[in-house]
Design a protein around this motif. Sequence first.
Motif, short mmCIF file in Angstrom:
data_model
loop_
_atom_site.label_atom_id
_atom_site.label_comp_id
_atom_site.label_asym_id
_atom_site.label_seq_id
_atom_site.Cartn_x
_atom_site.Cartn_y
_atom_site.Cartn_z
N ALA A 1 0.30 9.78 -4.01
CA ALA A 1 -0.79 8.81 -4.19
C ALA A 1 -1.73 9.22 -5.33
O ALA A 1 -2.31 8.36 -5.98
N HIS A 2 -1.87 10.53 -5.56
CA HIS A 2 -2.79 10.98 -6.61
C HIS A 2 -2.07 11.25 -7.93
O HIS A 2 -2.74 11.48 -8.93
N SER B 1 0.86 -1.19 0.00
CA SER B 1 0.00 0.00 0.00
C SER B 1 0.89 1.23 0.00
O SER B 1 2.10 1.15 0.27
N CYS B 2 0.26 2.37 -0.24
CA CYS B 2 0.97 3.64 -0.09
C CYS B 2 1.28 3.86 1.39
O CYS B 2 2.33 4.40 1.75
N THR B 3 0.38 3.41 2.25
CA THR B 3 0.59 3.51 3.69
C THR B 3 1.90 2.81 4.09
O THR B 3 2.71 3.37 4.84
N GLY C 1 -2.44 -1.61 -3.06
CA GLY C 1 -1.05 -1.70 -3.49
C GLY C 1 -0.40 -0.34 -3.44
O GLY C 1 -1.08 0.68 -3.27
N LYS D 1 -7.58 4.79 -7.12
CA LYS D 1 -6.56 5.57 -7.81
C LYS D 1 -6.59 5.27 -9.32
O LYS D 1 -7.21 4.30 -9.75
N TYR E 1 -11.07 14.81 2.64
CA TYR E 1 -10.39 14.74 3.93
C TYR E 1 -11.05 15.60 5.01
O TYR E 1 -11.33 16.77 4.79
N ASP F 1 4.15 12.43 -1.00
CA ASP F 1 3.06 11.46 -1.01
C ASP F 1 2.35 11.69 -2.34
O ASP F 1 1.51 12.58 -2.48
N THR G 1 -5.00 15.94 4.29
CA THR G 1 -4.49 14.77 3.57
C THR G 1 -5.04 13.51 4.22
O THR G 1 -5.76 13.57 5.22
N PHE G 2 -4.66 12.37 3.64
CA PHE G 2 -5.06 11.08 4.18
C PHE G 2 -4.26 10.77 5.44
O PHE G 2 -3.09 11.15 5.54
N SER H 1 0.16 5.11 -4.64
CA SER H 1 -0.90 4.20 -4.19
C SER H 1 -1.56 3.56 -5.41
O SER H 1 -1.82 4.24 -6.41
C1 LIG Z 1 -4.99 6.88 -1.11
C2 LIG Z 1 -4.02 7.71 -0.37
C3 LIG Z 1 -3.13 7.17 0.55
C4 LIG Z 1 -3.19 5.75 1.04
O1 LIG Z 1 -3.04 4.84 0.06
P1 LIG Z 1 -3.15 3.28 0.43
O2 LIG Z 1 -2.53 2.66 -0.78
O3 LIG Z 1 -4.60 3.00 0.57
O4 LIG Z 1 -2.38 3.04 1.66
C5 LIG Z 1 -2.17 7.99 1.13
N1 LIG Z 1 -2.10 9.28 0.82
C6 LIG Z 1 -2.97 9.84 -0.05
C7 LIG Z 1 -2.81 11.30 -0.37
C8 LIG Z 1 -3.96 9.08 -0.65
O5 LIG Z 1 -4.83 9.66 -1.48
#
Ligand SMILES: *Cc1c(COP(=O)(O)O)cnc(C)c1O
Length: 378
Positions: A154-155, A54-56, A188, A181, A320, A152, A80-81, A176
């Motif tokens: 993710a986007h 995951s991104c986490t 993932g 996404k 958020y 980060d 943010t997340f 992410s």
């Molecule tokens: C979706 C997202 C995450 C988390 O992604 P995961 O893959 O679900 O862990 C983290 N940061 C941002 C900005 C996100 O949009």
Amino acid sequence: MIPFNRPYTTGREFDYIRQAISSGHISGDGAFSRKCQSLLEEITGCSRALLTTSCTDALEMTALLLNIRPGDEVIVPSFTFVSGANAYALRGAKIVFADIRRDTLNLDETRLEALITPRTRAIVAVHYAGVACAMESMLAIAAGHSVAVVEDNAHGLLGRYRGRPLGTFGALATLSFHETKNVSCGEGGALLINDPAFVERAEILREKGTDRSRFFRGLVDKYTWVDLGSSFLPSDLLAAFLYAQLEARDSIQAARRRVWTVYRDRLCDWAASHGVSLPYVPDDCEQPYHMFYLILPTAESRDALIAHLKTRGVMAVFHYVPLHLSAMGLQAGGYPGQCPVTEDVSGRLLRLPFFNGLDESDQARVVEAVLEFSPEPR
Ligand SMILES: *Cc1c(COP(=O)(O)O)cnc(C)c1O
């Protein structure tokens, strides 16, 4: 009901999963993981890409790689997340919440300097909706204080800032591949490493703190526990799914560009006459068409539009909730009024259905439903 998101498949996923199974290697770092990583390195130009679950997890790896420990401070946008803050809180860091800019909704770099102390170790740059932060000034401020920048992203896979791919500005960056996404394998992510000094240790952390990667390259004759770590690597079955999506990135992006442009073109007059803001993309940013949001004049009108759309069979969602006002955020020292732009915008923002397979007639229904609505002015 038109959902907010619907998972998309290119058609090749099953084929590749079948290939992974017949290859006899379905645990991590199989052939498809390596293909995905090479492709990510080629697309972004980073030194090394490592798939994660995951991104986490990738963010947690950045906290380990930067040796974040109790007493350290990490600057995170409140908008943010949770994982962007939680990854560092897990290592005992104090989270310092930053407010965002009103235009891009990214961390406000003009207020960054004031948040830096001698204990600041890292700044988390979130490219909201894949529209880049002002990386030039952010990197200059970070370098001036010897603070690491983690993107980060993710986007923002396939987004660019001044021509350069997002995910290549920070020493480390994360991606992410969550279901929502642009490119996905359900759950993932990936760690992108731009400072090669982190590569060897990242491989160890990701392999439960062992030198297993070096063993497989024949560099050591047995592998053993050498550092902290965890199991951050995904099964090759997921990598097989992901590879099909990464290969199809051009058609995915073309579909998303169409969806984004239709929303913008059909809603801009309505928005202008009702005091609604649409996404802002500065000239030096190429966006990857991750989402389409509206900022309504008031929180009440935002909630009313979500309710109205629901009666028309359209699922719109907010985004958020300010981290500094969450239960954990308040414990970390957050307080009302700390991030006024975040507090204001998060109550007024709404995201419209946005996914690769959103077809023209469904999108037209979404647009018609929005156009029926007149928000109360502020
Ligand atoms: C979706 C997202 C995450 C988390 O992604 P995961 O893959 O679900 O862990 C983290 N940061 C941002 C900005 C996100 O949009």
